[in-house]
Design an enzyme around this catalytic site. Structure first.
Site, PDB file in Angstrom:
ATOM      1  N   LYS A 106       0.853  -1.188   0.000  1.00 54.99           N
ATOM      2  CA  LYS A 106       0.000   0.000   0.000  1.00 54.99           C
ATOM      3  C   LYS A 106       0.888   1.236   0.000  1.00 54.99           C
ATOM      4  O   LYS A 106       1.885   1.285   0.698  1.00 54.99           O
ATOM      5  CB  LYS A 106      -0.871  -0.014   1.268  1.00 54.99           C
ATOM      6  CG  LYS A 106      -2.331   0.226   0.973  1.00 54.99           C
ATOM      7  CD  LYS A 106      -3.203   0.024   2.191  1.00 54.99           C
ATOM      8  CE  LYS A 106      -2.964   1.103   3.218  1.00 54.99           C
ATOM      9  NZ  LYS A 106      -4.112   1.293   4.122  1.00 54.99           N
ATOM     10  N   HIS A 108      -0.388   4.339   0.632  1.00 51.85           N
ATOM     11  CA  HIS A 108      -1.014   5.399   1.418  1.00 51.85           C
ATOM     12  C   HIS A 108      -1.354   4.840   2.800  1.00 51.85           C
ATOM     13  O   HIS A 108      -1.208   3.649   3.042  1.00 51.85           O
ATOM     14  CB  HIS A 108      -2.286   5.899   0.721  1.00 51.85           C
ATOM     15  CG  HIS A 108      -3.295   4.819   0.508  1.00 51.85           C
ATOM     16  ND1 HIS A 108      -3.222   3.940  -0.553  1.00 51.85           N
ATOM     17  CD2 HIS A 108      -4.377   4.431   1.238  1.00 51.85           C
ATOM     18  CE1 HIS A 108      -4.222   3.084  -0.482  1.00 51.85           C
ATOM     19  NE2 HIS A 108      -4.943   3.352   0.596  1.00 51.85           N
TER      20      HIS A 108
END
Length: 217
Positions: A106, A108
């Site tokens: 990921k 973010h």
């Protein structure tokens, strides 16, 4: 070692839910197996809750010292969750941290590939089966990247049969390569012992014996 109560209950539960079936099943290896256990069919709230109790009993029985339980994505994720829930309740009352990995990084939020508790200390990996050992090797890499140590592996069933290249099973190869115990809720021997106890599996039991003579470790 004979079959234990929780193992007998697991086999009965798996048969009742058609997770464990007898007949003729073509495996990925091309072998025709007289039985098949598909842990992916524990797919309702009630069955997942129950399987957690069997995994917890096997964790307790295994004696593998661990600080955290790791469930490899994707099948290992619900199994790790239900196991730690069962361990937190009586009779164990052990509040065990758990985590799992993301298949994709990921970019973010909190980032990283690990979800849940920090992956550190002695790690017990929980999964459904070990067929080729590839998934376990991926887990070991993740554990090492986090500077944690693999303590052992627990799966639902040990088929106790040789791999494609030699006289060891995939489970024995993992034990040899990483120097850790690999335990299962039940083995093929337990399933056969259960069938003998019931006395109603004549033809299927004969097929199991033939299969074990041919491919057993």
């Amino acid at each position: 070692m004979g079959i234990k109560d929780y193992q007998r209950e697991f086999i009965e539960f798996a048969i009742k839910n058609e997770v464990l079936k007898f007949g003729e099943f073509t495996l990925k290896s091309g072998r025709i197996s007289p039985y098949f256990l598909n842990a992916g069919l524990f797919n309702t709230g009630a069955s997942l809750s129950k399987i957690g109790k069997f995994y917890a009993a096997a964790v307790n029985d295994s004696g593998i010292e661990h600080d955290i339980i790791f469930g490899p994505a994707y099948k290992g994720v619900p199994l790790a969750c239900t196991t730690v829930i069962a361990l937190a309740e009586a009779p164990y009352n052990k509040d065990t941290p758990y985590c799992f990995n993301r298949k994709e990084k990921k970019d973010h939020g909190e980032g990283g590939t690990i979800v849940g508790s920090a992956l550190k200390g002695k790690v017990l990996v929980i999964d459904d089966v070990i067929t080729a050992g590839t998934a376990i090797r991926e887990s070991v890499q993740i554990i090492e990247d986090c500077k944690a140590q693999l303590a052992g592996v627990l799966v639902a069933v040990d088929r106790q049969e040789t791999g494609k290249n030699g006289d060891m099973s995939a489970i024995q190869e993992v034990e040899r390569d990483f120097g850790v115990p690999v335990k299962a809720i039940v083995t093929m021997s337990h399933i056969m012992e259960y069938m003998e106890e019931q006395g109603t599996y004549g033809a299927h039991l004969a097929q199991m014996r033939t299969y074990r003579e041919k491919y057993g470790v």
